[in-house]
Write a protein that holds these residues in place. Sequence first.
Motif, short mmCIF file in Angstrom:
data_model
loop_
_atom_site.label_atom_id
_atom_site.label_comp_id
_atom_site.label_asym_id
_atom_site.label_seq_id
_atom_site.Cartn_x
_atom_site.Cartn_y
_atom_site.Cartn_z
N ILE A 358 22.70 50.18 43.64
CA ILE A 358 23.16 49.83 42.28
C ILE A 358 21.93 49.76 41.36
CG2 ILE A 358 24.41 48.07 40.92
CD1 ILE A 358 25.43 47.07 43.77
N ILE A 374 30.15 52.38 38.29
CA ILE A 374 30.45 53.76 38.67
C ILE A 374 31.76 54.17 37.99
CG2 ILE A 374 31.78 53.16 40.77
CD1 ILE A 374 30.14 55.36 42.19
N GLY A 381 38.54 52.05 41.39
CA GLY A 381 38.38 50.60 41.53
C GLY A 381 38.66 49.95 40.19
N MET A 382 38.85 48.62 40.21
CA MET A 382 39.20 47.94 38.95
C MET A 382 38.20 46.88 38.53
SD MET A 382 43.27 47.75 39.36
CE MET A 382 43.47 46.76 37.94
N PHE A 412 24.49 42.39 49.71
CA PHE A 412 25.16 41.31 48.98
C PHE A 412 25.00 40.02 49.79
CE2 PHE A 412 26.95 44.81 46.72
CZ PHE A 412 27.23 44.31 45.46
#
Length: 421
Positions: A358, A374, A381-382, A412
Amino acid sequence: MILKKKAKAVDSSVAKLKSLNVALRYELAEAKDTLRAIQNGEVDALVVCGKDGEQIFTLKNADQPYRVFVENMNEGAATLSSDGIIYYCNKCFAETLKTPIEELIGSSIYIFISLEEAKKFKNILKSDTKHGSQNSFLFKDKCNKTVPLLISMSSSDINEKDSVSIIATNMTQQVQLKEYEKLAADLSEAVRARDEFISIASHELKTPLTSLLLQSQMQLKMIKSNDPKAFEESRIRNLSQQAALHVTKLNVLVDDMLDISRLKSGGLSIRKQSVDLYELTNKVIKNLSPQLVSAGCKKPYLSGDKTVGLWDPMRLEQVINNLLINAIKYGGPSQIAVHITSSKGWAQCSIIDKGKGIPKRDQLRIFERYERAISANEISGMGMGLYISQQLIQAHDGRIWVKSENGNGSTFYFEIPLGIA
Ligand code: ADP
């Protein structure tokens, strides 16, 4: 004889001087009287005798239009002493501050300006205003209502005293207009964001539904035409697995939408109980096996030990599930690793992928609602998962963050207090 003559000449000069003195005194008294009359505004005009004869200079006629003009101006006008005492103000100035003129004259301008603004006003008043200056100030009227004023200042000389004339333009309408414009821009941005959300949400919901519909229509067609392949065990197993994946995806989407609206209304609750984070993560990895197979990923590598804390197992499962689904989605088929550690009353979970990473500029933004790094054309994706995960971790008094290098994978992390003494 000569002496007598001389005495007579002296007498007549003294008499002349005396009468001259009387005449001059009379002229002085008259001049003083004229000046007083001019100062008191009692003189309409002056008749001056010059070499070209008599000329009339009207005083009232020259002054009056200016007075009437200033009095009836739609802008406030005032004259202040150098320390802010109001010498004079017009009707509009008094109306702007909702204070009678009699009350304003003689009082300090600073009682109508906030402390912070007064400092700025004082500095400008004390500085060289000969060439004029224009600044915005927030005044307070008598009802304590804020009035934005654009103040033009220029210094003047009244009776040899330093004073400053100001013209005050009430900017309330302009400020309101700007606020309305901002509100209108915010509203149209909200409408645009809503429309974009609806369009992405319908696309996201429609994709698994369309696949489910196509697969069942195809199966029905084969059954109707008595195609023996329709009943092959491997085909039926595959179809069922696909259907389960699509339904799971739909379920997650609908749950996420419900969570977002619960978060907005403050209705999301956390039910804590004793949970082993290692065990919980192992369970999530097992449940994700169809998604891993479908994406061509190996089973994630899990390291760590039993780590027990007081947490909401369903909500933690949701966070780990979100992070692992992202690692599968964005990490490509690379090996995913999960580490569970604990130290000084805190548990930490890190989920590592070797995907495209990222960019730095997006690493904070992706935790915001509906934010993505992206385009939906590349990977759908939302932008709800990380936002919800962050809210859930924060509800456990923990924090969540990412370390990533563009092109070099992402890790993460989240850490939460064990919550047990
Ligand atoms: P979604 O995946 O539905 O878009 P998320 O809130 O889960 O929503 O993620 C927000 C964004 O963060 C993603 O759109 C993606 O750009 C980025 N992202 C999340 N996880 C990863 C990851 N493991 N690798 C690269 N990008 C990621």
